[in-house]
Design a protein around this motif. Structure first.
Motif, short mmCIF file in Angstrom:
data_model
loop_
_atom_site.label_atom_id
_atom_site.label_comp_id
_atom_site.label_asym_id
_atom_site.label_seq_id
_atom_site.Cartn_x
_atom_site.Cartn_y
_atom_site.Cartn_z
N GLU A 55 163.04 25.39 63.18
CA GLU A 55 163.31 24.70 64.47
C GLU A 55 163.49 23.67 64.42
O GLU A 55 164.40 23.42 65.52
CB GLU A 55 161.60 25.28 65.13
CG GLU A 55 161.10 26.71 65.05
CD GLU A 55 160.20 26.51 65.88
OE1 GLU A 55 160.24 27.53 66.69
OE2 GLU A 55 159.25 25.41 65.83
N GLN A 78 154.26 34.39 70.39
CA GLN A 78 156.24 35.17 70.82
C GLN A 78 157.31 34.99 70.22
O GLN A 78 157.58 33.31 71.15
CB GLN A 78 155.29 35.22 72.41
CG GLN A 78 156.05 36.26 72.83
CD GLN A 78 155.85 36.30 74.34
OE1 GLN A 78 156.14 36.00 75.40
NE2 GLN A 78 155.35 37.93 74.47
N THR A 109 160.85 32.63 71.21
CA THR A 109 161.63 33.21 73.09
C THR A 109 162.35 33.61 73.18
O THR A 109 163.16 34.54 71.73
CB THR A 109 162.04 31.00 72.83
OG1 THR A 109 162.93 31.05 72.05
CG2 THR A 109 160.49 30.32 72.75
N LYS A 138 151.29 32.45 72.46
CA LYS A 138 150.66 33.52 73.18
C LYS A 138 149.71 33.95 73.00
O LYS A 138 148.89 35.40 71.75
CB LYS A 138 151.61 34.61 74.08
CG LYS A 138 151.13 35.24 74.74
CD LYS A 138 151.87 36.35 75.34
CE LYS A 138 151.43 37.13 76.55
NZ LYS A 138 152.39 38.31 77.20
N GLN A 183 163.28 26.17 69.65
CA GLN A 183 161.92 26.67 70.02
C GLN A 183 162.28 27.61 69.95
O GLN A 183 162.53 27.96 70.51
CB GLN A 183 161.72 26.14 71.24
CG GLN A 183 159.62 26.83 70.95
CD GLN A 183 158.51 25.96 71.51
OE1 GLN A 183 159.15 25.23 72.74
NE2 GLN A 183 157.42 26.18 72.42
N VAL A 214 156.28 30.78 70.95
CA VAL A 214 155.10 30.18 72.10
C VAL A 214 154.31 30.66 71.68
O VAL A 214 154.18 32.50 71.03
CB VAL A 214 155.88 30.64 73.32
CG1 VAL A 214 157.38 28.83 73.23
CG2 VAL A 214 156.54 31.42 74.10
#
Length: 297
Positions: free
Chosen positions: A40, A56, A58, A51, A46, A49
């Protein structure tokens, strides 16, 4: 950017969980997290993310995943082709198949092929009609069994291997269970156990019922022939299944009755990517074996 980082990224994207990805990769969780973080940072985006307990992708992560999967598939295929060039007998065949052919047909032909080619490896990928075509087009498999056989498709080509009859399956105590043959319209008032809309067998059965003058009342849906067969045997409704899916015996088996007017059949074929692209040598050996195998039946 390292090859290992891309491998870790794809595994985390598929599992949506670092710990599970690390377990499958047989490395420490911290090593996976570190490689993803470095990736990254290098990309300046990114990719995931949080969750809940899962990760999950992006939107940019989903885009990157589609490109990376293509790259890794091409690289894997290049390595395989190199090995096969040196010795096709040590190669690997990547083949797709629908669930209904995994019960008897696929194991039978693989076992027969390996009698003459014992060192060839198989990588199997199960899917639905649409996903199997996509896997062939995307190069995720070399060959795929498919039903029905797509006669005209602009992205795949192949050979029709055989046609197979579909039988009515009924609860053992059904009033038609002892018949030798029935017409399909005799089932018009019955509840049906049907495959979900993702599966081509559903469309075949729906079209046959329409031809017989009725729309079936669907009581239950399933995604595997074992489930359909078991629900019918338990008295939950009736259905139609290919003969190949009824060879296996179990304590809970439905009655099997031939259908006429209309006779219901499905085609089974073998497809590969279109455009005249050559198959790996070992896959071409298997393709020719399959054509000879079914022509001799």
């Amino acid at each position: 950017m390292e090859f290992r980082q891309l491998q870790y990224f794809v595994k985390v994207a598929r599992k949506q969980h670092v710990t599970q990805a690390a377990e499958e990769l047989h490395v420490a969780q911290s090593a996976v997290s570190r490689q993803i973080h470095q990736l990254e940072e290098e990309l300046g985006v990114q990719l995931f993310v949080q969750k809940g307990r899962n990760l999950q992708l992006t939107p940019v992560g989903r885009l990157f995943l589609s490109r990376v999967e293509t790259i890794l598939t091409d690289l894997e295929r290049a390595v395989g082709e190199l090995h096969e060039f040196l010795d096709p007998e040590l190669g690997e065949i990547r083949i797709g198949f629908p669930h209904s052919l995994g019960i008897s047909l696929l194991p039978t032909v693989v076992a027969e092929f390996r009698k003459s080619h014992p060192n060839v490896r198989f990588r199997l990928r199960q899917g639905t009609y649409a996903s199997l075509i996509k896997d062939v087009v995307d190069g995720k498999v070399d060959l795929s069994f498919i039903s029905p056989f797509p006669e005209n498709h602009d992205q795949v080509s192949g050979e029709l291997l055989l046609s197979e009859e579909l039988y009515a399956i009924l609860p053992p105590g059904h009033m038609l269970a002892e018949y030798q043959m029935i017409t399909l319209d005799q089932l018009k008032d019955e509840s049906f156990v049907m495959f979900s809309e993702l599966y081509s067998l559903r469309r075949i059965v729906m079209d046959a019922c329409k031809k017989a003058g009725f729309t079936p009342r669907i009581e239950f849906e399933g995604e595997e022939t074992d489930t359909i067969r078991g629900l019918v045997a338990a008295g939950m409704g009736v259905s139609l299944l290919p003969e190949m899916a009824l060879t296996e015996s179990s304590p809970l088996m439905p009655a099997k009755v031939r259908v006429s007017d209309p006779q219901v059949t499905r085609t089974i074929g073998l497809i590969r990517r279109g455009g005249g692209e050559k198959l790996p040598l070992v896959a071409e050996m298997f393709r020719r074996f399959l054509i000879d195998f079914f022509q001799s039946k």
